[in-house]
Design a protein around this motif. Structure first.
Motif, PDB file in Angstrom:
ATOM      1  N   PRO A 142       1.766   8.103   5.931  1.00 21.20           N
ATOM      2  CA  PRO A 142       2.670   6.866   5.567  1.00 21.20           C
ATOM      3  C   PRO A 142       3.505   6.378   6.754  1.00 21.20           C
ATOM      4  O   PRO A 142       3.415   5.083   6.771  1.00 21.20           O
ATOM      5  CB  PRO A 142       3.919   7.514   4.832  1.00 21.20           C
ATOM      6  N   LYS A 143       3.447   7.018   7.956  1.00 21.85           N
ATOM      7  CA  LYS A 143       4.128   6.315   9.189  1.00 21.85           C
ATOM      8  C   LYS A 143       2.816   5.552   9.815  1.00 21.85           C
ATOM      9  O   LYS A 143       3.187   4.251  10.287  1.00 21.85           O
ATOM     10  CB  LYS A 143       4.436   7.654  10.075  1.00 21.85           C
ATOM     11  N   VAL A 144       1.869   5.786   9.635  1.00 23.91           N
ATOM     12  CA  VAL A 144       0.568   5.164  10.224  1.00 23.91           C
ATOM     13  C   VAL A 144       0.414   3.727   9.315  1.00 23.91           C
ATOM     14  O   VAL A 144       0.276   2.732   9.883  1.00 23.91           O
ATOM     15  CB  VAL A 144      -0.824   5.854  10.444  1.00 23.91           C
ATOM     16  N   ARG A 145       0.504   4.182   7.924  1.00 22.15           N
ATOM     17  CA  ARG A 145       0.635   2.936   7.214  1.00 22.15           C
ATOM     18  C   ARG A 145       1.390   1.835   7.390  1.00 22.15           C
ATOM     19  O   ARG A 145       0.983   0.715   7.594  1.00 22.15           O
ATOM     20  CB  ARG A 145       0.601   3.410   5.573  1.00 22.15           C
ATOM     21  N   ASP A 146       2.617   2.342   7.651  1.00 20.17           N
ATOM     22  CA  ASP A 146       3.763   1.162   7.776  1.00 20.17           C
ATOM     23  C   ASP A 146       3.472   0.550   9.065  1.00 20.17           C
ATOM     24  O   ASP A 146       3.771  -0.418   9.329  1.00 20.17           O
ATOM     25  CB  ASP A 146       4.944   1.924   7.944  1.00 20.17           C
ATOM     26  N   TYR A 147       2.853   1.361  10.110  1.00 23.67           N
ATOM     27  CA  TYR A 147       2.796   0.532  11.626  1.00 23.67           C
ATOM     28  C   TYR A 147       1.700  -0.349  11.281  1.00 23.67           C
ATOM     29  O   TYR A 147       1.765  -1.148  11.783  1.00 23.67           O
ATOM     30  CB  TYR A 147       2.118   1.978  12.396  1.00 23.67           C
ATOM     31  N   LEU A 148       0.552  -0.280  10.662  1.00 21.16           N
ATOM     32  CA  LEU A 148      -0.628  -0.739  10.625  1.00 21.16           C
ATOM     33  C   LEU A 148      -0.063  -2.240   9.698  1.00 21.16           C
ATOM     34  O   LEU A 148      -0.406  -3.325   9.772  1.00 21.16           O
ATOM     35  CB  LEU A 148      -1.690  -0.172   9.785  1.00 21.16           C
ATOM     36  N   ARG A 149       0.725  -1.919   8.587  1.00 20.89           N
ATOM     37  CA  ARG A 149       1.347  -2.998   7.562  1.00 20.89           C
ATOM     38  C   ARG A 149       2.225  -3.951   8.756  1.00 20.89           C
ATOM     39  O   ARG A 149       2.070  -5.062   8.400  1.00 20.89           O
ATOM     40  CB  ARG A 149       2.175  -2.356   6.691  1.00 20.89           C
ATOM     41  N   ASN A 150       3.059  -3.225   9.292  1.00 24.28           N
ATOM     42  CA  ASN A 150       3.781  -4.285  10.293  1.00 24.28           C
ATOM     43  C   ASN A 150       2.870  -5.169  11.240  1.00 24.28           C
ATOM     44  O   ASN A 150       3.175  -6.262  11.733  1.00 24.28           O
ATOM     45  CB  ASN A 150       4.801  -3.489  11.199  1.00 24.28           C
ATOM     46  N   GLN A 151       1.843  -4.470  11.934  1.00 24.84           N
ATOM     47  CA  GLN A 151       0.889  -5.209  12.782  1.00 24.84           C
ATOM     48  C   GLN A 151       0.408  -6.352  12.211  1.00 24.84           C
ATOM     49  O   GLN A 151       0.144  -7.336  12.684  1.00 24.84           O
ATOM     50  CB  GLN A 151      -0.251  -4.200  13.207  1.00 24.84           C
ATOM     51  N   LYS A 152      -0.133  -6.108  10.530  1.00 19.86           N
ATOM     52  CA  LYS A 152      -0.695  -7.268   9.892  1.00 19.86           C
ATOM     53  C   LYS A 152       0.275  -8.194   9.750  1.00 19.86           C
ATOM     54  O   LYS A 152       0.132  -9.506   9.724  1.00 19.86           O
ATOM     55  CB  LYS A 152      -1.275  -6.712   8.724  1.00 19.86           C
ATOM     56  N   ALA A 153       1.646  -7.821   9.454  1.00 22.46           N
ATOM     57  CA  ALA A 153       2.604  -8.897   9.019  1.00 22.46           C
ATOM     58  C   ALA A 153       2.926  -9.709  10.689  1.00 22.46           C
ATOM     59  O   ALA A 153       3.213 -10.919  10.393  1.00 22.46           O
ATOM     60  CB  ALA A 153       4.029  -8.314   8.790  1.00 22.46           C
ATOM     61  N   GLN A 154       2.849  -9.114  11.654  1.00 23.84           N
ATOM     62  CA  GLN A 154       3.118  -9.783  12.994  1.00 23.84           C
ATOM     63  C   GLN A 154       1.825 -10.802  13.048  1.00 23.84           C
ATOM     64  O   GLN A 154       2.247 -12.036  13.677  1.00 23.84           O
ATOM     65  CB  GLN A 154       3.114  -8.696  14.086  1.00 23.84           C
ATOM     66  N   ALA A 155       0.531 -10.257  12.927  1.00 22.26           N
ATOM     67  CA  ALA A 155      -0.443 -11.147  13.016  1.00 22.26           C
ATOM     68  C   ALA A 155      -0.314 -12.340  12.142  1.00 22.26           C
ATOM     69  O   ALA A 155      -0.648 -13.549  12.662  1.00 22.26           O
ATOM     70  CB  ALA A 155      -1.897 -10.757  12.810  1.00 22.26           C
ATOM     71  N   GLY A 156      -0.032 -11.980  10.830  1.00 18.35           N
ATOM     72  CA  GLY A 156       0.323 -13.451  10.076  1.00 18.35           C
ATOM     73  C   GLY A 156       1.309 -14.174  10.469  1.00 18.35           C
ATOM     74  O   GLY A 156       1.142 -15.410  10.381  1.00 18.35           O
ATOM     75  N   ARG A 157       2.389 -13.611  10.953  1.00 18.26           N
ATOM     76  CA  ARG A 157       3.634 -14.442  11.438  1.00 18.26           C
ATOM     77  C   ARG A 157       3.173 -15.507  12.870  1.00 18.26           C
ATOM     78  O   ARG A 157       3.449 -16.652  12.809  1.00 18.26           O
ATOM     79  CB  ARG A 157       4.610 -13.530  12.155  1.00 18.26           C
ATOM     80  N   HIS A 158       2.503 -14.763  13.687  1.00 15.28           N
ATOM     81  CA  HIS A 158       1.893 -15.415  14.564  1.00 15.28           C
ATOM     82  C   HIS A 158       1.256 -16.717  14.283  1.00 15.28           C
ATOM     83  O   HIS A 158       0.930 -17.869  14.806  1.00 15.28           O
ATOM     84  CB  HIS A 158       1.171 -14.734  15.787  1.00 15.28           C
ATOM     85  N   ALA A 159       0.000 -16.451  13.221  1.00 15.89           N
ATOM     86  CA  ALA A 159      -0.825 -17.459  12.752  1.00 15.89           C
ATOM     87  C   ALA A 159      -0.056 -18.525  12.132  1.00 15.89           C
ATOM     88  O   ALA A 159      -0.381 -19.843  12.260  1.00 15.89           O
ATOM     89  CB  ALA A 159      -1.977 -16.783  11.774  1.00 15.89           C
ATOM     90  N   TYR A 160       1.069 -18.041  11.176  1.00 14.75           N
ATOM     91  CA  TYR A 160       1.660 -19.180  10.616  1.00 14.75           C
ATOM     92  C   TYR A 160       2.140 -20.071  11.869  1.00 14.75           C
ATOM     93  O   TYR A 160       2.641 -21.199  11.538  1.00 14.75           O
ATOM     94  CB  TYR A 160       2.760 -18.573   9.658  1.00 14.75           C
ATOM     95  N   LEU A 161       2.960 -19.340  12.574  1.00 13.48           N
ATOM     96  CA  LEU A 161       3.743 -20.308  13.791  1.00 13.48           C
ATOM     97  C   LEU A 161       2.858 -20.945  14.547  1.00 13.48           C
ATOM     98  O   LEU A 161       3.130 -22.176  14.894  1.00 13.48           O
ATOM     99  CB  LEU A 161       4.623 -19.309  14.545  1.00 13.48           C
ATOM    100  N   ALA A 162       1.507 -20.682  14.653  1.00 18.13           N
ATOM    101  CA  ALA A 162       0.865 -21.371  15.337  1.00 18.13           C
ATOM    102  C   ALA A 162       0.208 -22.603  14.653  1.00 18.13           C
ATOM    103  O   ALA A 162       0.012 -23.911  15.220  1.00 18.13           O
ATOM    104  CB  ALA A 162      -0.736 -20.630  15.687  1.00 18.13           C
ATOM    105  N   SER A 163       0.290 -22.314  13.083  1.00 20.17           N
ATOM    106  CA  SER A 163       0.184 -23.740  12.214  1.00 20.17           C
ATOM    107  C   SER A 163       1.115 -24.691  12.217  1.00 20.17           C
ATOM    108  O   SER A 163       0.996 -25.865  12.042  1.00 20.17           O
ATOM    109  CB  SER A 163      -0.273 -23.198  10.908  1.00 20.17           C
ATOM    110  N   LEU A 164       2.503 -24.129  12.448  1.00 17.32           N
ATOM    111  CA  LEU A 164       3.725 -24.880  12.553  1.00 17.32           C
ATOM    112  C   LEU A 164       3.686 -25.909  13.753  1.00 17.32           C
ATOM    113  O   LEU A 164       3.926 -26.947  13.810  1.00 17.32           O
ATOM    114  CB  LEU A 164       4.787 -24.225  12.214  1.00 17.32           C
ATOM    115  N   GLN A 165       3.031 -25.108  15.009  1.00 14.94           N
ATOM    116  CA  GLN A 165       3.139 -25.929  16.164  1.00 14.94           C
ATOM    117  C   GLN A 165       2.079 -27.070  15.815  1.00 14.94           C
ATOM    118  O   GLN A 165       2.283 -28.034  16.566  1.00 14.94           O
ATOM    119  CB  GLN A 165       2.985 -24.967  17.332  1.00 14.94           C
TER     120      GLN A 165
END
Length: 355
Positions: A142-165
């Motif tokens: 469960p700890k690894v799953r949470d870590y990987l989920r956060n990693q994917k969320a961060q990647a999604g955030r970066h991609a979304y911010l790039a589109s806003l820029q």
């Protein structure tokens, strides 16, 4: 002093008399040992010892490596914080345009769109990082799953911010200050690249340092990408307290350099860091088809020990405390940086060149 009951002219006369009295007292203090007058400081002077002057330029020259590090850290902090502020402003503007909160915007565009983490991804991560993970599998999953989920969320955030820029008009006006440069010589060092290259990288390295080993491939790529623009010079900085065999390895590389095989031997040493005995050094020479007798006489006689020590002393004078350390046109850069960082610095240096 009581002035009540006196006329306006009388009060004025008393006040003027008090001012003159105060001036007289202050003049007497100055003339007869009162507070000393402050002498103006000469421009560019940091201190004076009797008649000897210590200038600000002299002070900055001695502290150049440390000041360069501080300047670099300051700019990196400002650059990172500015990027964060731009991202916050972009999110706030988009949320306002939609009439929602920033939190709801991120939920709609990032959190809800983050892909699920599969069991296979968890298992793969645990297998690849087994040495660093502590605990049994049931606790770790469960700890690894949470870590990987956060990693994917961060990647999604970066991609979304790039589109806003891309949709917004974002202009950067933060300029990097002209770096503090430390004069470092590449004279006598083994080097690759044209002597008249506009960018010279002087590397201080240790053949037994694992971080130095990691950057070897990066530097090869730098030389390949900038064949006419970059000259790479190698200087020795074996750290005896950590790597007692590194100084002898540096001597061995110089012995190989006498026969025109410095860089080949350099690569062999970094590839075989666990093998660092005189016998290993001689075996590497055999593998590179060097003249065995000449190499052995050079290594056993300590022919280049003084030259290696001279590099160490120069590095110490320059304020080097760890390896690898680089001076890119005199600009201090520390650590096994990724290729992108080297490119960023080199490209900036090339833009500074006169057209």
């Amino acid at each position: 002093m009581l002035l009540l009951g006196k006329s306006r002219s009388e009060r004025l006369a008393v006040a003027i008399g008090a001012v003159f009295l105060l001036w007289a007292v202050l003049w007497q203090q100055s003339a007869f040992g009162g507070e000393p007058s402050v002498k103006p400081v000469e421009p560019g002077v940091a201190a004076k010892v009797d008649d000897q002057i210590i200038t600000l330029e002299e002070l900055e020259k001695v502290l150049a490596p440390q000041l360069a590090k501080l300047q670099e850290q300051r700019f990196q902090l400002m650059e990172t914080k500015l990027e964060e502020l731009i991202e916050e402003r972009l999110l706030a503007l988009e949320a306002k345009r939609r009439g929602i909160t920033v939190e709801d915007l991120l939920k709609a565009e990032v959190t809800s769109k983050a892909p699920e983490v599969s069991d296979a991804e968890v298992a793969t991560f645990m297998t690849q990082n087994r040495a660093r993970l502590q605990g049994d599998d049931a606790e770790l999953r469960p700890k690894v799953r949470d870590y990987l989920r956060n990693q994917k969320a961060q990647a999604g955030r970066h991609a979304y911010l790039a589109s806003l820029q891309q949709r917004a008009k974002v202009e950067w006006f933060l300029e990097e200050p002209d770096p503090i440069r430390v004069p470092v010589s590449a004279e006598g060092a083994f080097a690759q690249g044209p002597k008249d290259a506009p960018v010279t990288i002087v590397e201080f390295s240790d053949f037994q340092c694992p971080f130095c080993s990691r950057v070897v491939g990066t530097l090869k790529e730098v030389v390949r990408l900038y064949p006419k623009q970059v000259r790479l010079a190698y200087r020795d900085f074996p750290i005896a307290g950590l790597h007692p065999k590194a100084a002898k390895a540096a001597e061995a590389a110089r012995c190989a350099g006498e026969q025109g095989k410095f860089w080949e031997y350099h690569d062999r040493l970094f590839e075989s860091q666990a093998q660092a005995t005189p016998a290993d050094f001689k075996r590497f020479a055999e593998q590179l088809k060097l003249n065995d007798k000449s190499f052995a006489a050079c290594l056993d006689g300590g022919k280049h020990a003084a030259a290696v020590q001279a590099d160490v002393e120069e590095g110490t004078r320059l304020g080097i405390t760890g390896t690898p350390t680089f001076f890119i046109n005199g600009r201090l850069v520390v650590g096994a940086l990724p290729l992108e960082m080297f490119q960023k610095i080199i490209d900036r240096e090339l833009r500074r060149q006169p057209k």
